[in-house]
Design an enzyme around this catalytic site. Structure first.
Site, mmCIF file in Angstrom:
data_model
loop_
_atom_site.group_PDB
_atom_site.id
_atom_site.type_symbol
_atom_site.label_atom_id
_atom_site.label_comp_id
_atom_site.label_asym_id
_atom_site.label_seq_id
_atom_site.Cartn_x
_atom_site.Cartn_y
_atom_site.Cartn_z
ATOM 1 N N ASP A 86 0.861 -1.175 0.000
ATOM 2 C CA ASP A 86 0.000 0.000 0.000
ATOM 3 C C ASP A 86 0.904 1.233 0.000
ATOM 4 O OD1 ASP A 86 -2.377 1.609 0.403
ATOM 5 O OD2 ASP A 86 -1.783 1.742 2.506
ATOM 6 N N ASP B 89 -1.559 -0.715 5.940
ATOM 7 C CA ASP B 89 -1.963 -0.211 7.258
ATOM 8 C C ASP B 89 -3.468 -0.186 7.453
ATOM 9 O OD1 ASP B 89 -2.311 1.964 5.367
ATOM 10 O OD2 ASP B 89 -2.595 3.271 7.106
#
Length: 210
Positions: free
Chosen positions: A7, A165
């Site tokens: 990400d 996250d």
């Protein structure tokens, strides 16, 4: 040879200040007061349209126009204050040196994703970058992960990793049948999703897999 998909926001980069600036410049154009960084960050993670809608609930009739403004302001300011998290560049370089295939899979629009990665000096670490708009679906759908794998000419298997996250990353990794690393230092939330590893710095991922 292993594959790791990363990400972007809250995982590789701390982009909170610039995201908040773009939101508040957009709000200013529509006569709305500024929001705090914390309020803006709570809206991040599921693509720019969702960010605009969540951050500007007062003006649903203007969301399309606000989306255009948000993209404009963010592109202009995406590298004002954004930085790599500690240990990120070193970890990416070490993984590449060890023969890993690396990609970025983010819900942030593709063009600004690549501009940020290039500006921070890490674009060359990645064999593929897939952002919002680069395929029809966003995470937590696993399709962007498959698109990244296809761009690299590989098939994902149970030894590969999704590193992120937010629950969108963890769910996408789970649905793709790969391992999940949760970055506790970011600004996302896991929302009850499972993970195989949790880290407080990116070099902890490096230490766990090499």
């Amino acid at each position: 040879m292993n594959t790791a998909l990363f990400d972007l926001d809250g995982t590789l980069i701390d982009s909170r200040a610039d995201l908040a600036l773009a939101v508040n410049l957009t709000r200013q154009e529509f006569g709305l007061p500024p929001k705090t960084v914390e309020e803006v960050v709570a809206c991040v993670g599921e693509g720019v349209r969702v960010l605009v809608e969540r951050a500007n609930p007062e003006r649903p009739e203007h969301w399309d126009a606000m989306l255009v403004c948000q993209r404009k302001h963010y592109l202009a300011h995406c590298l004002d204050n954004t930085v790599l998290y500690p240990g990120v560049k070193e970890s990416l370089c070490a993984l590449r040196a060890a023969g890993w295939r690396l990609a970025v899979v983010t819900n942030k629009p593709g063009p600004v994703t690549r501009e940020i990665l290039e500006g921070l000096g890490v674009l060359d670490c990645f064999a593929a970058t897939v952002g919002g708009g680069d395929c029809p679906k966003l995470k937590p759908d696993p399709e962007p992960l498959y698109v990244a794998a296809s761009q690299m000419g590989v098939a994902l298997d149970s030894e590969d990793w999704m590193v992120g996250d937010n629950f969108t990353d963890l769910e996408a990794g789970r649905r793709a049948g790969i391992k999940r690393c949760f970055c506790r230092f970011g600004f996302g939330v896991e929302r009850g999703e499972s993970f195989d590893l949790a880290i407080d710095r990116m070099d902890a991922f490096l230490a766990a897999v090499l």
